[in-house]
Design a protein around this motif. Structure first.
Motif, PDB file in Angstrom:
ATOM      1  N   ALA A 140       0.844  -1.192   0.000  1.00  0.00           N
ATOM      2  CA  ALA A 140       0.000   0.000   0.000  1.00  0.00           C
ATOM      3  C   ALA A 140       0.881   1.245   0.000  1.00  0.00           C
ATOM      4  O   ALA A 140       1.986   1.244   0.558  1.00  0.00           O
ATOM      5  CB  ALA A 140      -0.909   0.009   1.226  1.00  0.00           C
ATOM      6  N   GLU A 141       0.392   2.294  -0.651  1.00  0.00           N
ATOM      7  CA  GLU A 141       1.024   3.603  -0.559  1.00  0.00           C
ATOM      8  C   GLU A 141       0.523   4.251   0.725  1.00  0.00           C
ATOM      9  O   GLU A 141      -0.650   4.623   0.832  1.00  0.00           O
ATOM     10  CB  GLU A 141       0.645   4.462  -1.771  1.00  0.00           C
ATOM     11  N   VAL A 142       1.389   4.333   1.719  1.00  0.00           N
ATOM     12  CA  VAL A 142       0.962   4.761   3.048  1.00  0.00           C
ATOM     13  C   VAL A 142       0.783   6.273   3.111  1.00  0.00           C
ATOM     14  O   VAL A 142       1.715   7.034   2.832  1.00  0.00           O
ATOM     15  CB  VAL A 142       1.976   4.297   4.119  1.00  0.00           C
ATOM     16  N   VAL A 143      -0.436   6.687   3.460  1.00  0.00           N
ATOM     17  CA  VAL A 143      -0.711   8.096   3.737  1.00  0.00           C
ATOM     18  C   VAL A 143      -0.499   8.363   5.219  1.00  0.00           C
ATOM     19  O   VAL A 143       0.210   9.279   5.615  1.00  0.00           O
ATOM     20  CB  VAL A 143      -2.145   8.464   3.305  1.00  0.00           C
ATOM     21  N   ASP A 144      -1.129   7.566   6.066  1.00  0.00           N
ATOM     22  CA  ASP A 144      -0.850   7.547   7.498  1.00  0.00           C
ATOM     23  C   ASP A 144      -1.361   6.228   8.057  1.00  0.00           C
ATOM     24  O   ASP A 144      -2.048   5.474   7.361  1.00  0.00           O
ATOM     25  CB  ASP A 144      -1.435   8.763   8.246  1.00  0.00           C
ATOM     26  N   THR A 145      -0.998   5.921   9.286  1.00  0.00           N
ATOM     27  CA  THR A 145      -1.364   4.629   9.877  1.00  0.00           C
ATOM     28  C   THR A 145      -2.487   4.753  10.902  1.00  0.00           C
ATOM     29  O   THR A 145      -2.754   3.811  11.648  1.00  0.00           O
ATOM     30  CB  THR A 145      -0.143   3.986  10.548  1.00  0.00           C
ATOM     31  N   VAL A 146      -3.160   5.896  10.930  1.00  0.00           N
ATOM     32  CA  VAL A 146      -4.246   6.104  11.893  1.00  0.00           C
ATOM     33  C   VAL A 146      -5.364   5.095  11.633  1.00  0.00           C
ATOM     34  O   VAL A 146      -5.888   4.996  10.530  1.00  0.00           O
ATOM     35  CB  VAL A 146      -4.793   7.540  11.794  1.00  0.00           C
ATOM     36  N   THR A 159      -6.912   1.166   4.716  1.00  0.00           N
ATOM     37  CA  THR A 159      -6.960   2.269   5.676  1.00  0.00           C
ATOM     38  C   THR A 159      -5.684   3.099   5.660  1.00  0.00           C
ATOM     39  O   THR A 159      -5.737   4.334   5.719  1.00  0.00           O
ATOM     40  CB  THR A 159      -7.229   1.727   7.098  1.00  0.00           C
ATOM     41  N   VAL A 160      -4.523   2.443   5.579  1.00  0.00           N
ATOM     42  CA  VAL A 160      -3.273   3.212   5.578  1.00  0.00           C
ATOM     43  C   VAL A 160      -3.092   3.991   4.281  1.00  0.00           C
ATOM     44  O   VAL A 160      -2.301   4.933   4.226  1.00  0.00           O
ATOM     45  CB  VAL A 160      -2.030   2.317   5.819  1.00  0.00           C
ATOM     46  N   GLY A 161      -3.841   3.634   3.263  1.00  0.00           N
ATOM     47  CA  GLY A 161      -3.721   4.316   1.984  1.00  0.00           C
ATOM     48  C   GLY A 161      -4.515   5.595   1.880  1.00  0.00           C
ATOM     49  O   GLY A 161      -4.500   6.252   0.831  1.00  0.00           O
ATOM     50  N   ARG A 162      -5.213   5.949   2.964  1.00  0.00           N
ATOM     51  CA  ARG A 162      -5.946   7.225   2.941  1.00  0.00           C
ATOM     52  C   ARG A 162      -5.877   7.884   4.313  1.00  0.00           C
ATOM     53  O   ARG A 162      -5.577   7.236   5.316  1.00  0.00           O
ATOM     54  CB  ARG A 162      -7.389   7.000   2.497  1.00  0.00           C
TER      55      ARG A 162
END
Length: 299
Positions: A232-238, A285-288
């Motif tokens: 995944a292209e990580v945007v954030d891990t929230v 989820t980590v991708g957005r």
């Protein structure tokens, strides 16, 4: 129904207004709340038990649960305020200021414990709701009363929130001893001084050690296996861990394994698709941005 028991709150996220002024945007959140939202979106029968305020922020939380198909009929409503978590960023690192005194979520007592009924097949506990009394003791009491229902615990330990370490450790150890499934990070294990093997010896049927991009280690009395993470292209891990929890439980429900004896009798290979669904959902989820779990048709 899979009943998610624990905190819901409003994250006040830093933003810049159109006028250039610094501001905060209210966003529904909380680890257990996020797991309930993800479960509902994945099509599993999800429920939420916790304290919900009748104030405007409580309405935001209630509406979010309804929109994601989560049954909140067992939630305890009161006119106490909603817990707020103001977030500030320093060099990209989040710091939190919690406003939690006398809130709807924190002030749950044993008198608020729900009648679970036959429809409740599994209970999920975790997050900061296991720290602050009296609610933390209330969730521990509900866990102890789970009977023959499946119990999953994700400690998600935040040492900075703990004010009475001895009491917290005793509470958490009792809940872990009752848990059939434990999701745990290496940081959690280091703080507790425990290993997956020790948790299995203590009574857990399945322990899931999350390893970020390296995937998930699943451990049972049978042995262990690695389920790789999805690219995944990580945007954030929230919310990634919360979504993984939901994916795993949804997978058990899909596979007909949502039961204490079913999980204890299952092989690791039989459980693999459930763990993989958790990893797949978390990758979305980590991708957005933010805790925004996927809907079933996105997988």
């Amino acid at each position: 129904m899979i009943l998610c028991c624990g905190e819901s709150l409003i994250d006040m996220l830093p933003r810049t207004a159109s006028t250039g002024e610094q501001a905060f945007a209210p966003v529904a959140g909380g680890a257990v709340f996020n797991t309930a939202i993800a479960l509902g979106r994945l099509g599993a029968p999800a429920g939420y038990f916790g304290g919900l305020s009748t104030d405007l922020f409580g309405a935001v939380l209630s509406d979010a649960l309804t929109a994601s198909r989560v049954d909140a009929s067992l939630a305890v409503r009161s006119d106490r305020p909603t817990t707020l978590a103001f977030v500030t960023l320093t060099d990209g690192q989040a710091q939190y200021a919690f406003y939690d005194e006398n809130t709807a979520g924190r002030m749950l007592t044993d008198a608020d414990l729900p009648d679970l009924g036959r429809e409740t097949e599994a209970l999920f506990f975790g997050g900061i709701s296991l720290v602050s009394e009296p609610a933390a003791d209330t969730y521990a009491a509900l866990c102890a009363q789970a009977g023959d229902r499946l119990v999953m615990v994700d400690p998600n330990i935040r040492p900075g929130f703990i004010t009475d370490e001895a009491r917290y450790r005793a509470r958490l150890e009792a809940m872990l001893a009752r848990a059939d499934i434990v999701k745990i990070s290496d940081e959690d294990m280091a703080w507790l001084g425990i290993t997956p093997a020790a948790l299995i010896e203590g009574g857990a049927a399945l322990v899931l050690e999350t390893r970020g991009a390296e995937g998930v280690l699943a451990v049972s009395a049978e042995g262990e296996l690695i389920v790789p993470a999805r690219k995944a292209e990580v945007v954030d891990t929230v919310g990634a861990g919360d979504t993984f929890n939901a994916g795993l439980l949804a997978g058990l429900w899909r596979e007909g394994l949502l039961g204490r004896e079913a999980v204890r009798g299952a092989t690791l290979e039989a459980l693999r698709p459930c763990v993989a669904l958790g990893a797949q959902a978390a990758a979305v989820t980590v991708g957005r941005a933010g805790a925004n779990p996927p809907w079933e048709d996105e997988l």
